[in-house]
Design a protein around this motif. Sequence first.
Motif, PDB file in Angstrom:
ATOM      1  N   THR A  50      30.788 -76.847  92.177  1.00  0.00           N
ATOM      2  CA  THR A  50      30.809 -77.185  93.600  1.00  0.00           C
ATOM      3  C   THR A  50      31.530 -78.509  93.804  1.00  0.00           C
ATOM      4  OG1 THR A  50      28.733 -76.021  93.971  1.00  0.00           O
ATOM      5  CG2 THR A  50      29.351 -77.664  95.607  1.00  0.00           C
ATOM      6  N   SER A  87      33.391 -74.017  94.903  1.00  0.00           N
ATOM      7  CA  SER A  87      32.846 -73.828  96.240  1.00  0.00           C
ATOM      8  C   SER A  87      32.749 -75.179  96.936  1.00  0.00           C
ATOM      9  CB  SER A  87      31.472 -73.154  96.174  1.00  0.00           C
ATOM     10  OG  SER A  87      30.572 -73.972  95.439  1.00  0.00           O
ATOM     11  N   PRO A 141      30.181 -72.356 104.200  1.00  0.00           N
ATOM     12  CA  PRO A 141      30.706 -72.226 102.839  1.00  0.00           C
ATOM     13  C   PRO A 141      32.161 -71.747 102.806  1.00  0.00           C
ATOM     14  CG  PRO A 141      29.218 -70.421 103.327  1.00  0.00           C
ATOM     15  CD  PRO A 141      29.163 -71.351 104.505  1.00  0.00           C
ATOM     16  N   THR A 143      35.459 -71.117  99.589  1.00  0.00           N
ATOM     17  CA  THR A 143      35.859 -71.109  98.184  1.00  0.00           C
ATOM     18  C   THR A 143      37.255 -71.692  98.100  1.00  0.00           C
ATOM     19  OG1 THR A 143      34.533 -69.144  97.733  1.00  0.00           O
ATOM     20  CG2 THR A 143      36.302 -69.639  96.182  1.00  0.00           C
TER      21      THR A 143
END
Length: 162
Positions: A50, A87, A141, A143
């Motif tokens: 992350t 992420s 969120p 990616t």
Amino acid sequence: MKKVIISLFALVAGTGFAVAEDAGCEAFKWPVTREQALFAAAPATPSGGTLAVGAAADLALVPVDKAAFAVPPEHAPGEGTFGAVASVAVPPEGAIQISLSGEAWIDVIQDGKAVKSAGYSGVKTCPGIRKSVRFKLAAGPATIQFSGAKKAELKVAVLTPE
């Protein structure tokens, strides 16, 4: 007269090139001083990790065929290159700026689709920073995919634009 004009053009063209070479980090379209400070102490982060907005990471890349991209990269990565997936939680304002220490393609995926960049700046004469790309996203969120890197490590900063 023609010789004087050609010589003057060569002198002006040569001077312009020298100025561009000397511009270094100032040649970016926006400041990259935050990235420079963050890159100095960027913690090691594996592919699949992350990334935090407001921080940098020393991202470990993997051979591109093992990167497990969510969607195929927009630019097909060359053979023998490296990539990674990470992420990020996009802040409520939705704008992020991703800066890299080296050359690599950046794809940001949200809701299963690649999001086009909103701005790009790249400079080859800035020590430690190669490119910076801005994206307008929805809060939540996302990616980030990195592909086509020639080295197995890449410093990455994710910031809100200034």
